[in-house]
Design an enzyme around this catalytic site. Structure first.
Site, short mmCIF file in Angstrom:
data_model
loop_
_atom_site.label_atom_id
_atom_site.label_comp_id
_atom_site.label_asym_id
_atom_site.label_seq_id
_atom_site.Cartn_x
_atom_site.Cartn_y
_atom_site.Cartn_z
N SER A 1 1.50 -7.69 -0.56
CA SER A 1 2.25 -8.64 0.25
C SER A 1 1.45 -9.89 0.63
CB SER A 1 2.82 -7.97 1.49
OG SER A 1 1.85 -7.80 2.49
N THR B 1 1.65 -4.29 4.22
CA THR B 1 1.52 -4.53 5.67
C THR B 1 0.98 -5.92 6.00
OG1 THR B 1 -0.68 -3.53 5.70
CG2 THR B 1 1.20 -2.08 6.18
N ASP B 2 0.33 -6.57 5.03
CA ASP B 2 -0.33 -7.84 5.35
C ASP B 2 0.62 -8.91 5.87
OD1 ASP B 2 -2.64 -6.63 4.60
OD2 ASP B 2 -3.09 -7.94 2.90
N THR C 1 0.82 -1.21 0.00
CA THR C 1 0.00 0.00 0.00
C THR C 1 0.86 1.26 0.00
OG1 THR C 1 -1.84 -1.10 1.04
CG2 THR C 1 -1.71 1.26 1.37
C1 SIN Z 1 -0.27 -5.43 1.08
O1 SIN Z 1 0.01 -6.04 2.11
O2 SIN Z 1 0.48 -5.41 0.09
C2 SIN Z 1 -1.54 -4.68 0.97
C3 SIN Z 1 -1.95 -4.05 2.24
C4 SIN Z 1 -1.01 -3.02 2.77
O3 SIN Z 1 0.10 -2.82 2.33
O4 SIN Z 1 -1.45 -2.33 3.72
#
Ligand code: SIN
Length: 351
Positions: free
Chosen positions: A82, A115-116, A35
């Protein structure tokens, strides 16, 4: 001033500014997507965007203040969401980091990441990076195109953490939302909120406030330079599946893991790693086939310790305070070295 004097003055000023730039620490930013590099159709869109769209140089250029903190250069490793992270990318990232940190002219690494699964990459790197130079993961909860996007300040703060001398030897770090967490204990705790990365059980390591990096504690578990794991020759990792326990668990997932060729199973049990009696039968059968079973918990807090003597007799190992997803990575790495159950339990007790 004569023309010659002007030239001399200009050359002195230029030399001084080059020397100043050269005095800043060198930080390499490795980009993987997420993100933080997400692009949405409007400034109000914080969902329904495409993660990993924006290239690393554009993210760096958006925060010129970074140039006051470090000499940065970017490198795009992958451009993914991710949730699609895989072993091949983890190994690629780890090998590249080890290559870069072995260079005298690289002082620290920042990794931009979705973040995932950020916590999984952080813990994996914590186990396989062969340097005590700072490695800092950073992401964002709002895409780069959103109003009040959290990415730019998070990126600046991650670079601040990467150049801070107190970050040396602390293991892989996560810098998000003004807080510094250690790779072993950090987890994503909220699906959408910017204050999502926490170590609810064992606590944060420090803060970044007013541009200042402040530490209050560090992890006592083995990591980075003191880790026994070496990925330099690895091209894959042994298969380890996570089984999530629930009411009516009949062990069908244990059977599926065995059929898929798992070398290890992490059981995310109820309470203190408890196992439904129907699933237990399947896990005992799997253990007898040589599959290593690690008991973990779906609770999110507290160590998984031997709860009933039967589990120890059945040679089920204890996952300590690791979340099931981190226990999985540690078991994968442990299995690259040994299948001896005592040794694997030692590894869980030390990392
Ligand atoms: C991801 O993990 O690539 C999508 C969600 C995020 O980065 O918050």
């Amino acid at each position: 001033m004569s023309f010659k004097q002007t030239l001399i003055a200009l050359s002195v000023a230029l030399t001084a500014s080059v020397a100043m730039a050269g005095d800043l620490p060198n930080v390499r930013i490795l980009a993987t997507g997420g993100t933080i590099a997400g692009s949405a159709a409007s400034a109000t869109a914080t969902t329904g965007y495409e993660a990993g769209k924006i290239a690393i140089q554009t993210l760096i250029d958006a925060v010129p203040q970074i140039n006051d903190v470090a000499d940065v250069s970017g490198e795009q490793i992958v451009k993914i969401s991710s949730n699609n992270m895989d072993t091949a990318t983890l190994l690629k990232l780890a090998k590249r980091i080890n290559e870069l940190l072995a260079q005298k002219d690289v002082d620290g690494i920042v990794i931009t990441h979705g973040t995932d699964t950020l916590e999984e990459t952080a813990y994996f790197l914590n186990l396989v990076v062969k340097s005590d130079k700072p490695v800092v993961l950073v992401g964002a909860m709002r895409p780069a195109t959103a109003m009040s996007a959290d990415g730019p300040m998070n990126l600046l703060n991650a670079v601040r953490v990467a150049v801070n001398k107190d970050s040396v030897g602390k293991g892989v770090l996560v810098a998000m939302n003004d807080e510094i967490n250690g790779a072993r204990d950090v987890t994503k705790t909220n699906t959408t909120n910017v204050a999502t990365f926490k170590a609810p059980e064992l606590g944060k390591l420090g803060y970044i406030a007013g541009g200042k990096v402040m530490y209050y504690k560090e992890s006592t578990r083995r990591h980075t330079k003191n880790s026994e794991f070496d990925v330099s020759k690895l091209t894959s990792l042994p298969r380890v599946d996570i089984l999530y326990s629930h009411v009516d668990d009949d062990g069908v997932l244990a059977k599926a893991a065995v059929a898929a060729g798992a070398k290890g199973i992490v059981h995310a049990g109820t309470g203190n790693g408890s196992i439904h009696q129907n699933a237990e039968k399947e896990l005992v059968a799997a253990q007898k086939k040589g599959i290593v079973i690690v008991r973990s918990a779906r609770v999110g807090n507290g160590p998984t310790v031997p709860s009933v003597a039967r589990y120890t007799e059945q040679k089920f190992l204890d996952g300590d305070t690791l979340s099931p997803q981190k226990a999985r990575l540690l078991l994968q790495l442990a299995l690259t070295k040994t299948t001896d159950l005592k040794e694997i339990q030692r590894i869980f007790d030390e990392y």
